[in-house]
Structures are given as C-alpha cells and as structure tokens.
Design a protein around this motif. Structure first.
Motif, short mmCIF file in Angstrom:
data_model
loop_
_atom_site.label_atom_id
_atom_site.label_comp_id
_atom_site.label_asym_id
_atom_site.label_seq_id
_atom_site.Cartn_x
_atom_site.Cartn_y
_atom_site.Cartn_z
N GLY A 224 0.83 -1.19 0.00
CA GLY A 224 0.00 0.00 0.00
C GLY A 224 0.87 1.24 0.00
N GLU A 225 0.25 2.36 -0.37
CA GLU A 225 0.96 3.63 -0.42
C GLU A 225 0.65 4.46 0.81
OE1 GLU A 225 -0.12 6.11 -3.69
OE2 GLU A 225 1.50 7.53 -3.32
N ILE A 226 1.68 4.97 1.43
CA ILE A 226 1.50 5.85 2.59
C ILE A 226 0.99 7.19 2.09
CG2 ILE A 226 2.66 7.11 4.45
CD1 ILE A 226 4.66 4.78 4.61
N ILE A 227 -0.15 7.61 2.62
CA ILE A 227 -0.69 8.91 2.21
C ILE A 227 -0.55 9.96 3.30
CG2 ILE A 227 -2.23 8.03 0.43
CD1 ILE A 227 -4.51 8.13 2.37
N GLU A 228 -0.39 9.52 4.56
CA GLU A 228 -0.25 10.48 5.65
C GLU A 228 0.40 9.78 6.84
OE1 GLU A 228 -3.99 11.87 7.18
OE2 GLU A 228 -3.08 13.61 8.12
N ILE A 229 1.24 10.52 7.56
CA ILE A 229 1.88 9.98 8.77
C ILE A 229 1.51 10.86 9.95
CG2 ILE A 229 4.09 9.58 9.93
CD1 ILE A 229 5.27 8.85 7.19
N THR A 230 1.21 10.22 11.08
CA THR A 230 0.94 10.96 12.30
C THR A 230 1.89 10.49 13.38
OG1 THR A 230 -0.76 9.38 12.98
CG2 THR A 230 -1.51 11.32 11.79
N GLY A 231 2.30 11.45 14.24
CA GLY A 231 3.20 11.13 15.33
C GLY A 231 4.65 11.30 14.94
N ALA A 232 5.49 11.52 15.94
CA ALA A 232 6.92 11.73 15.69
C ALA A 232 7.77 10.65 16.35
CB ALA A 232 7.34 13.11 16.20
N ASP A 233 7.22 9.99 17.35
CA ASP A 233 7.97 8.94 18.05
C ASP A 233 8.12 7.73 17.11
OD1 ASP A 233 8.72 6.69 19.56
OD2 ASP A 233 7.79 7.51 21.36
N ARG B 189 4.70 5.92 15.64
CA ARG B 189 4.21 6.59 14.42
C ARG B 189 3.21 5.70 13.70
NH1 ARG B 189 7.83 8.88 10.02
NH2 ARG B 189 8.26 6.68 9.75
N MET B 190 2.17 6.32 13.19
CA MET B 190 1.14 5.62 12.43
C MET B 190 1.01 6.25 11.05
SD MET B 190 -0.02 3.23 14.45
CE MET B 190 -1.56 2.71 13.71
N ALA B 191 0.51 5.48 10.12
CA ALA B 191 0.30 6.00 8.77
C ALA B 191 -1.08 5.62 8.28
CB ALA B 191 1.35 5.45 7.81
N ARG B 192 -1.64 6.47 7.44
CA ARG B 192 -2.83 6.11 6.67
C ARG B 192 -2.28 5.56 5.37
NH1 ARG B 192 -6.56 10.37 5.50
NH2 ARG B 192 -8.04 8.70 5.20
N VAL B 193 -2.64 4.33 5.06
CA VAL B 193 -2.10 3.63 3.90
C VAL B 193 -3.25 3.27 2.96
CG1 VAL B 193 -0.78 1.62 3.12
CG2 VAL B 193 -0.25 2.68 5.33
N SER B 194 -3.05 3.59 1.68
CA SER B 194 -4.06 3.28 0.67
C SER B 194 -3.72 1.96 -0.01
CB SER B 194 -4.12 4.40 -0.38
OG SER B 194 -5.02 4.05 -1.41
N PHE B 195 -4.69 1.05 0.02
CA PHE B 195 -4.56 -0.25 -0.66
C PHE B 195 -5.51 -0.23 -1.85
CE2 PHE B 195 -3.74 -0.80 3.84
CZ PHE B 195 -2.51 -1.43 3.83
N GLY B 196 -5.06 0.36 -2.93
CA GLY B 196 -5.91 0.45 -4.12
C GLY B 196 -7.17 1.26 -3.87
N GLY B 197 -7.11 2.24 -2.99
CA GLY B 197 -8.25 3.09 -2.71
C GLY B 197 -8.89 2.84 -1.36
N VAL B 198 -8.65 1.69 -0.77
CA VAL B 198 -9.15 1.38 0.58
C VAL B 198 -8.08 1.85 1.56
CG1 VAL B 198 -9.83 -0.42 2.19
CG2 VAL B 198 -10.46 -0.59 -0.23
#
Length: 82
Positions: free
Chosen positions: A7-16, A20-29
């Motif tokens: 999947g493609e990382i579209i946004e990252i939250t957190g600095a530790d 750190r977490m990411a919003r990842v797109s899996f073909g649109g999901v």
C-alpha cells in the motif's frame, strides 16, 4: 493464508519512531498501519503491511505488480477457479 499487502503511505501521524502511524491506501481502501518497523518510511512510499504493521518499504513497480496479481487472484475466485 496470511499475506502482506502493498500500500501507499498517504499520511503519517506522530513523531515517536515506535508509535508513528500512517494512513495507507490499498488500491483506494485506506487503513491505518504502524510504522514501528520502517522508521525511514515517508508519505508516497510503498510498504508491505501485515496485521496492521508496515514490515518493509518496497518500490512502486513491485507494489503495482503485486496488487495486479492479487486482483487477478480475486477475479479467478469469482470465476470459480481453485
């Protein structure tokens, strides 16, 4: 069967690096994934995700090839192939 899905990382939250977490797109999901194992990952990178954890970064071409194969497998299931 357990698979890691690209999947493609579209946004990252957190600095530790451990939380750190990411919003990842899996073909649109879009789903959230932990980046604890890939601290170098950044938005636009492709990662392999399994059970909510990004395990490694991969190049875009490999990610697209893998997503196409997964789509073909889904199409085969719909047609009743083993």
């Amino acid at each position: 069967m357990c698979l890691a899905i690209p999947g493609e990382i579209i946004e990252i939250t957190g600095a530790d690096p451990l939380t750190r977490m990411a919003r990842v797109s899996f073909g649109g999901v879009v789903r959230e994934a932990s980046l604890a194992y890939v601290p170098e990952a950044k938005p636009g990178d492709y990662v392999l995700v399994h059970a909510g954890f990004a395990l490694q970064t991969i190049d875009e071409e490999e990610a697209r090839r893998t997503l196409e194969l997964i789509a073909q497998m889904g199409g085969a299931e719909e047609e009743g192939a083993p």
